[in-house]
Each structure stands twice: as C-alpha cells, then as structure tokens.
Design a protein around this motif. Sequence first.
Motif, PDB file in Angstrom:
ATOM      1  N   ILE A   1       0.840  -1.203   0.000  1.00 60.96           N
ATOM      2  CA  ILE A   1       0.000   0.000   0.000  1.00 60.96           C
ATOM      3  C   ILE A   1       0.873   1.250   0.000  1.00 60.96           C
ATOM      4  CG2 ILE A   1      -1.857   1.189   1.240  1.00 60.96           C
ATOM      5  CD1 ILE A   1      -2.434  -1.811   0.448  1.00 60.96           C
TER       6      ILE A   1
ATOM      7  N   SER B   1      -9.380  -9.513  11.828  1.00 62.50           N
ATOM      8  CA  SER B   1     -10.418  -8.780  11.075  1.00 62.50           C
ATOM      9  C   SER B   1     -10.379  -7.312  11.461  1.00 62.50           C
ATOM     10  CB  SER B   1     -11.836  -9.265  11.384  1.00 62.50           C
ATOM     11  OG  SER B   1     -11.907 -10.630  11.408  1.00 62.50           O
TER      12      SER B   1
ATOM     13  N   ILE C   1      -8.184  -0.634   6.371  1.00 58.07           N
ATOM     14  CA  ILE C   1      -9.088  -0.126   5.329  1.00 58.07           C
ATOM     15  C   ILE C   1      -9.599   1.253   5.728  1.00 58.07           C
ATOM     16  CG2 ILE C   1     -11.253  -0.514   4.084  1.00 58.07           C
ATOM     17  CD1 ILE C   1     -10.829  -3.527   4.478  1.00 58.07           C
TER      18      ILE C   1
ATOM     19  N   ASP D   1      -7.594  -9.832   2.595  1.00 64.50           N
ATOM     20  CA  ASP D   1      -7.142 -10.227   3.942  1.00 64.50           C
ATOM     21  C   ASP D   1      -8.337 -10.376   4.885  1.00 64.50           C
ATOM     22  OD1 ASP D   1      -4.648 -10.007   2.919  1.00 64.50           O
ATOM     23  OD2 ASP D   1      -4.053  -8.242   4.069  1.00 64.50           O
ATOM     24  N   PHE D   2      -9.249  -9.418   4.791  1.00 67.43           N
ATOM     25  CA  PHE D   2     -10.432  -9.453   5.657  1.00 67.43           C
ATOM     26  C   PHE D   2     -11.234 -10.744   5.400  1.00 67.43           C
ATOM     27  CE2 PHE D   2     -14.987  -8.113   6.262  1.00 67.43           C
ATOM     28  CZ  PHE D   2     -14.944  -8.031   7.639  1.00 67.43           C
TER      29      PHE D   2
ATOM     30  N   LYS E   1      -6.052  -0.951  -5.865  1.00 70.51           N
ATOM     31  CA  LYS E   1      -5.322  -2.155  -5.453  1.00 70.51           C
ATOM     32  C   LYS E   1      -5.172  -2.243  -3.943  1.00 70.51           C
ATOM     33  CE  LYS E   1      -2.769  -2.880  -9.579  1.00 70.51           C
ATOM     34  NZ  LYS E   1      -2.045  -3.918 -10.205  1.00 70.51           N
ATOM     35  N   ASP E   2      -4.930  -1.070  -3.322  1.00 72.09           N
ATOM     36  CA  ASP E   2      -4.653  -1.053  -1.891  1.00 72.09           C
ATOM     37  C   ASP E   2      -5.852  -1.623  -1.145  1.00 72.09           C
ATOM     38  OD1 ASP E   2      -2.667   0.247  -3.038  1.00 72.09           O
ATOM     39  OD2 ASP E   2      -3.056   2.203  -2.149  1.00 72.09           O
ATOM     40  N   TYR E   3      -7.008  -1.114  -1.526  1.00 67.37           N
ATOM     41  CA  TYR E   3      -8.253  -1.548  -0.913  1.00 67.37           C
ATOM     42  C   TYR E   3      -8.442  -3.051  -1.119  1.00 67.37           C
ATOM     43  CZ  TYR E   3     -13.202  -0.826   0.275  1.00 67.37           C
ATOM     44  OH  TYR E   3     -14.428  -0.851   0.869  1.00 67.37           O
TER      45      TYR E   3
ATOM     46  N   PHE F   1      -7.133   3.804   5.028  1.00 67.73           N
ATOM     47  CA  PHE F   1      -7.095   4.035   3.589  1.00 67.73           C
ATOM     48  C   PHE F   1      -8.264   4.924   3.161  1.00 67.73           C
ATOM     49  CE2 PHE F   1      -8.086   2.625  -0.762  1.00 67.73           C
ATOM     50  CZ  PHE F   1      -6.893   2.965  -1.360  1.00 67.73           C
TER      51      PHE F   1
ATOM     52  N   VAL G   1      -6.196  -5.385  -1.506  1.00 71.90           N
ATOM     53  CA  VAL G   1      -5.307  -6.186  -0.647  1.00 71.90           C
ATOM     54  C   VAL G   1      -5.993  -6.453   0.687  1.00 71.90           C
ATOM     55  CG1 VAL G   1      -3.147  -6.193   0.671  1.00 71.90           C
ATOM     56  CG2 VAL G   1      -3.148  -5.364  -1.677  1.00 71.90           C
ATOM     57  N   TYR G   2      -6.526  -5.395   1.296  1.00 72.79           N
ATOM     58  CA  TYR G   2      -7.136  -5.556   2.618  1.00 72.79           C
ATOM     59  C   TYR G   2      -8.474  -6.286   2.573  1.00 72.79           C
ATOM     60  CZ  TYR G   2      -3.522  -2.486   4.384  1.00 72.79           C
ATOM     61  OH  TYR G   2      -2.318  -1.944   4.719  1.00 72.79           O
ATOM     62  N   ILE G   3      -9.251  -6.094   1.508  1.00 67.50           N
ATOM     63  CA  ILE G   3     -10.525  -6.817   1.413  1.00 67.50           C
ATOM     64  C   ILE G   3     -10.229  -8.326   1.361  1.00 67.50           C
ATOM     65  CG2 ILE G   3     -12.482  -7.350  -0.125  1.00 67.50           C
ATOM     66  CD1 ILE G   3     -13.006  -4.826   1.286  1.00 67.50           C
TER      67      ILE G   3
ATOM     68  N   PHE H   1      -0.237 -15.647   6.375  1.00 68.75           N
ATOM     69  CA  PHE H   1      -1.524 -15.832   7.064  1.00 68.75           C
ATOM     70  C   PHE H   1      -1.845 -17.315   7.215  1.00 68.75           C
ATOM     71  CE2 PHE H   1      -3.191 -11.495   5.747  1.00 68.75           C
ATOM     72  CZ  PHE H   1      -3.371 -11.054   7.037  1.00 68.75           C
TER      73      PHE H   1
ATOM     74  N   ILE I   1     -17.245  -1.222   2.739  1.00 65.21           N
ATOM     75  CA  ILE I   1     -16.603  -2.538   2.727  1.00 65.21           C
ATOM     76  C   ILE I   1     -17.661  -3.625   2.573  1.00 65.21           C
ATOM     77  CG2 ILE I   1     -15.246  -4.197   4.079  1.00 65.21           C
ATOM     78  CD1 ILE I   1     -13.995  -1.837   5.541  1.00 65.21           C
TER      79      ILE I   1
ATOM     80  N   CYS J   1      -7.475  -5.577   9.842  1.00 64.26           N
ATOM     81  CA  CYS J   1      -7.754  -5.296   8.414  1.00 64.26           C
ATOM     82  C   CYS J   1      -8.715  -4.126   8.284  1.00 64.26           C
ATOM     83  CB  CYS J   1      -8.396  -6.497   7.730  1.00 64.26           C
ATOM     84  SG  CYS J   1      -7.314  -7.895   7.602  1.00 64.26           S
TER      85      CYS J   1
ATOM     86  N   VAL K   1       1.871  -9.787  -2.442  1.00 67.50           N
ATOM     87  CA  VAL K   1       0.486 -10.139  -2.085  1.00 67.50           C
ATOM     88  C   VAL K   1       0.442 -11.595  -1.627  1.00 67.50           C
ATOM     89  CG1 VAL K   1      -1.853 -10.537  -2.986  1.00 67.50           C
ATOM     90  CG2 VAL K   1      -0.625  -8.472  -3.633  1.00 67.50           C
TER      91      VAL K   1
ATOM     92  N   HIS L   1      -7.402 -11.156  -4.663  1.00 65.63           N
ATOM     93  CA  HIS L   1      -5.952 -10.951  -4.755  1.00 65.63           C
ATOM     94  C   HIS L   1      -5.421 -11.275  -6.163  1.00 65.63           C
ATOM     95  CE1 HIS L   1      -4.983 -10.794  -0.156  1.00 65.63           C
ATOM     96  NE2 HIS L   1      -5.614  -9.745  -0.603  1.00 65.63           N
TER      97      HIS L   1
ATOM     98  N   PHE M   1     -10.081 -13.605   4.311  1.00 61.55           N
ATOM     99  CA  PHE M   1      -9.327 -14.703   4.954  1.00 61.55           C
ATOM    100  C   PHE M   1      -9.681 -14.798   6.436  1.00 61.55           C
ATOM    101  CE2 PHE M   1      -5.813 -14.613   1.657  1.00 61.55           C
ATOM    102  CZ  PHE M   1      -5.996 -15.925   1.280  1.00 61.55           C
TER     103      PHE M   1
END
Lengths: 321, 321
Positions: free
Chosen positions: A88, A141, A148, B114-115, B106-108, A151, B110-112, A117, B33, A144, A110, B84, B117
Amino acid sequence: MDKMWNKYDDVSNELKAVVSLMESNIKCKDKKIENSIKELIHSGGKLLRPAFVIISSHFGSYNPKKVIPLAATVEMLHMATLVHDDIIDDAKLRRGQETIQSKYGKDYAVYIGDFLFCVCFKILASSSTLENIKIDSNSMSRICLGEIDQFNSRFDNTLSVKNYLNRISGKTAELFSLSLYVGAAESGCTDALCKRFWHIGHNIGMAFQIIDDILDYTGSNDSIKKSAAVDIKQGIFTLPFIYAARKNKSFFIPYLEKQIFSDEDVMDLMLLVNKYNGVDSAKQLAHKYTEKAFKLINKLPENPYKIVLSEVTQCLLKRTY
Amino acid sequence: MDKMWNKYDDVSNELKAVVSLMESNIKCKDKKIENSIKELIHSGGKLLRPAFVIISSHFGSYNPKKVIPLAATVEMLHMATLVHDDIIDDAKLRRGQETIQSKYGKDYAVYIGDFLFCVCFKILASSSTLENIKIDSNSMSRICLGEIDQFNSRFDNTLSVKNYLNRISGKTAELFSLSLYVGAAESGCTDALCKRFWHIGHNIGMAFQIIDDILDYTGSNDSIKKSAAVDIKQGIFTLPFIYAARKNKSFFIPYLEKQIFSDEDVMDLMLLVNKYNGVDSAKQLAHKYTEKAFKLINKLPENPYKIVLSEVTQCLLKRTY
C-alpha cells in the motif's frame, strides 16, 4: 535478536525458540520464497509481540509447547500485515532493508502475505485451541478493518482525533492487546487477569503508535522524516498534524483543500505542524496512555515477569521524542 | 443463484443458506466494505465449491449446522484468492462486473482479501474442528504457493507440461479437492471415502482448469480471447500454448526469446497455438482427467447425491470447447 532482550535470559531463549519455529514452518520447495521470508524474520524486528505472549503466559501455568507456537503466530500475523502494508505504502525500505514488494514486486508480496496468514493459522490449528483461533481471527479482522479505515480516511478534512485513535487502535494496539491476552489465556489465567492484560496491551500500543507518529516529525533521521512526508502526501494525517491543524485551521485550510500535495506543500505542512505545537499536544496524549499502561501493570499480581513487562514498556515508551 | 442448481431443490436451498451466512459474517460498521463484498457474493459465481462440500457431506451423517459454515468458508477462501488474483492480473472485469481492485484500487483490494481470509477462519473456529482448520490452512498454503509458482514461472522457456500441471493443481484443483474432502470428513465418512472425494475433486479441478485454458483460445467471446492475450503478455503459458510450442519450437523460439510481447506478437502466437494443434492436444488431456473423475464417481457408494455429483461434473466438463 534485538539487544533489549539481552538482560532477560529466559525471554531471550524463548524468543530464539519462536524464531526457529517460524523458520521450520515456512520451509517449502521454492527456496526463493523460503529465503525471502527468512530475510524478513531476521530483518531486525524487536519481536515485541511474541515477547508479550511469553511474558503474560508466565502469570499462569506456563507450557512452552503451547506458548512458543502462539508467540510465533502473532509475529507471523504481524509480518503478514507488514508485507501487505508495504504494498500500500509503496515502501522501498523496512527496518533499513529493501521490502519484499520493492525487491520482488507487488504481486509476489500479495501472495507472500497470504502465505504467512495461512502458515499462521496452520500453526494455531496444530497447537492451540478453537477459542484462541477465534480470538486471533477476530483481532485480525479488526486489524484489516483498521487498515481499510485508514485508507478510506485519506485527506480527511474533519481532522477527527477520535477517528485517528480508532484507526491506531485497530492498526497497532489490537495486536499488542492480542499478544498479552492470548499468552495469559493459554496459560489459564483468570478472565479478569486476561482482560487486564488486554487493556495493558491497548495502552502500550496506543502510546507506541502515537510516539512513532511524533518521531516522524521530530526524528533526526532523514528516513524517518521521509516517512512523515510520505504519509502527508498520501493524505494520512497523524496526531501531531491533526492537533496543529485543528487549532490553526486558517493556516492549514489552503493546503487541506487540495488532494495533491507538492513536495513544497509537504515541507510547509511539516513546518506548520512543528510551529503550532502539534508535537507537544501529541506528546501529552502519549503520556496519558503511558501512565495508564504503568498503572495497570502495577496492579498485576507479584511475579518476576511483572518487572520485565514494566522495564520493556519503559524502554518502548520513554524513547527520546 | 446459477441456473445449474435449479434442478436440485435441496442443494439450491442449502446454497441459499450459505449465501446468507456469508452475508451475516461480513457485516461491519463500514458500509462501503460490506457492500463491496456483497457485490462480490452476488456477482454470479457458480458456488461450485460450497456445493461440493454439501454434496459430499450427504454421504455421511449430514448436519447442516456444521456443513453450511464449512461450505461458506471454502467459498470465502475462493473469493479472497479471486480478489488478490485480480490485483496481480490488473483485471478490470470478473464475471462481467468491475473488479474490486479496478473499482476501489489495489490497496483496498489487498485488505478486502485479507479481511475475507480472517472471516473465513473466524467461521471455521466457531463451527468446525481443529482438524478441518489444519486441512483448510494447509490447502490455502498450497494455493498461495501455486500462485507464487505461476508468478515465478512467467516466460518459462522450458515449456514443461509437468510444471503447468503442478501449477493448476495448486491454483484450481486444490480447492475442489478440499471442498469435496471436508464435506465428507465433517459428516464422518471413512478415511477411504474422504480420500476418494479428494481425488475426484483433483480430477474435476484439473479438467476444469485445462478446459478454461482451452476456451481462452477457442471461445467466441471477445473478452475470453482477451484473457488469453493477457496471459501470454504476462508470460503465462497455458497447456495449449505449451503443447503447440513444444512440438514446433522453431516457430515459437523467436518469440520466446523476447520477454516483452507486442500486441502483434500475441496475435501471431495465438494463431500459432491453434495452427499447431495445441488446443487438440490439450483437449485430450482434459478428456483423460474427465474420464478419471467419472470413473471415481462411479465407484462411490449408492446415494441420491452421487447422481447430483455426476450430473454437475457432466455439466462442468462437457462444456463446448
């Protein structure tokens, strides 16, 4: 191993076991992947979070077979978030070393984060309880969502202190709380004691992140100042900025109305933050969290590790800033 | 819901329960989100993987309280990898809709991912067993390693069929195997039966991915052809390409020596793949995996869901290509 652990033989030995366990769990056929993660493990992190797991677990019936894996998982969660954060931030360096995303590309980073994880949950499933996995995945969670939120809050002209505190609570304090909590829970401490550890972690984490954000403005190191400049350019306003801008809106508004800052704008803003006491006000809030942390630590039952926790916290939060 | 499930009331109802469970687990304060994940849930995926969990679980003592959450987790793992993957591929569209990375950055994304997961492991920890979490996280590690391997193998001039099969085994077949396996395991099927389901999933997954890769070359749809072009440009050579190039190296070598392909190069290469029977040879291998899958399905104990699995596999693998 960071020199802060030299004084504490037990913690230091246990942290060595954590590092070995991480190394053995990231073994895979692809040596490029394995080596890039090994570099990360040995890149000079303080291993604070696993140390917190170890320290709090000594307040109950300590079982290294349970605690070492648990400590390894919080460090791996932390590593996974660092790898993804660097994507990021487009960060070139982390702890003075080239980041995975800079060295191998964003795409690679990525998947390395994702792999970390998975390994983390694999270790948890092999050595911990469903309860701990639930707590860990809940915390993750929140981390994350915190990221977000940070961001989404870029160029947030409301300059809300509450929002900033919420963000760092998710981004930093959560994993400190989790570490102290799960160590205590795993070794059978009472609910009340586990919760106290959670709060201690929260206060240490909040103070730690505010101090980090202050150092971005006061640090003598060029790379630190650069990091504050990067934050501002990305529209991430930290506490010193928020405090200074709230009190002196007229100076800041012309900048805040833009969404793109030139290098000159950033230089101006950094000077304004220092000029209008943003740093001093932020120091006061950091101090409050620090005091709260020590107050809670003092209330812990007598135990040799109480002194360790107190000294480590001292070392972390009384950095020159 | 994809129309392929209309025939099967039970599966269809259970899939509706899976979708509801996913929706309730991604609820969060940040509606942006939540909505972006909801869009993903309703973007017209076939829900194959959760359906496989449901189908195999009916071969044991079926318990919806265990099976529905398990089915939701495999779909969420799948969604996380899609989000991803789209970052890596810089994909604008997925299932005809704008991707998260294209819509929100892209940044968003990555975290979505992860969330997703985290939510997935949260559901597992609340409703499943340590054994299933171990199997899930192992599978996920293999999926990540498969993706990294694909990334590292770009512009792989060795054109190894074995490497290609290894990659799609991790990237696609693993999650098909996992889905059929965990459903059976959760409902108490014997080890031998669980393993048979694993192999069925593997063969379906391998055939499915090879057919997907063939459709990239033969599909009438422009967006499909575009996807083959994107693959080639990124240096990802799939089975039709590998077969054609292995047999006719002299035509391919001038291209393979480059690492950057112009649009014209890509057009030439796509024509060469068709001309030199890359597609036909790939079809033969897909056929072998398909036959193997049916052979294994036929050996399953008699059960109404055996027919469902057989028909669904028929529908998946006998697509016009």
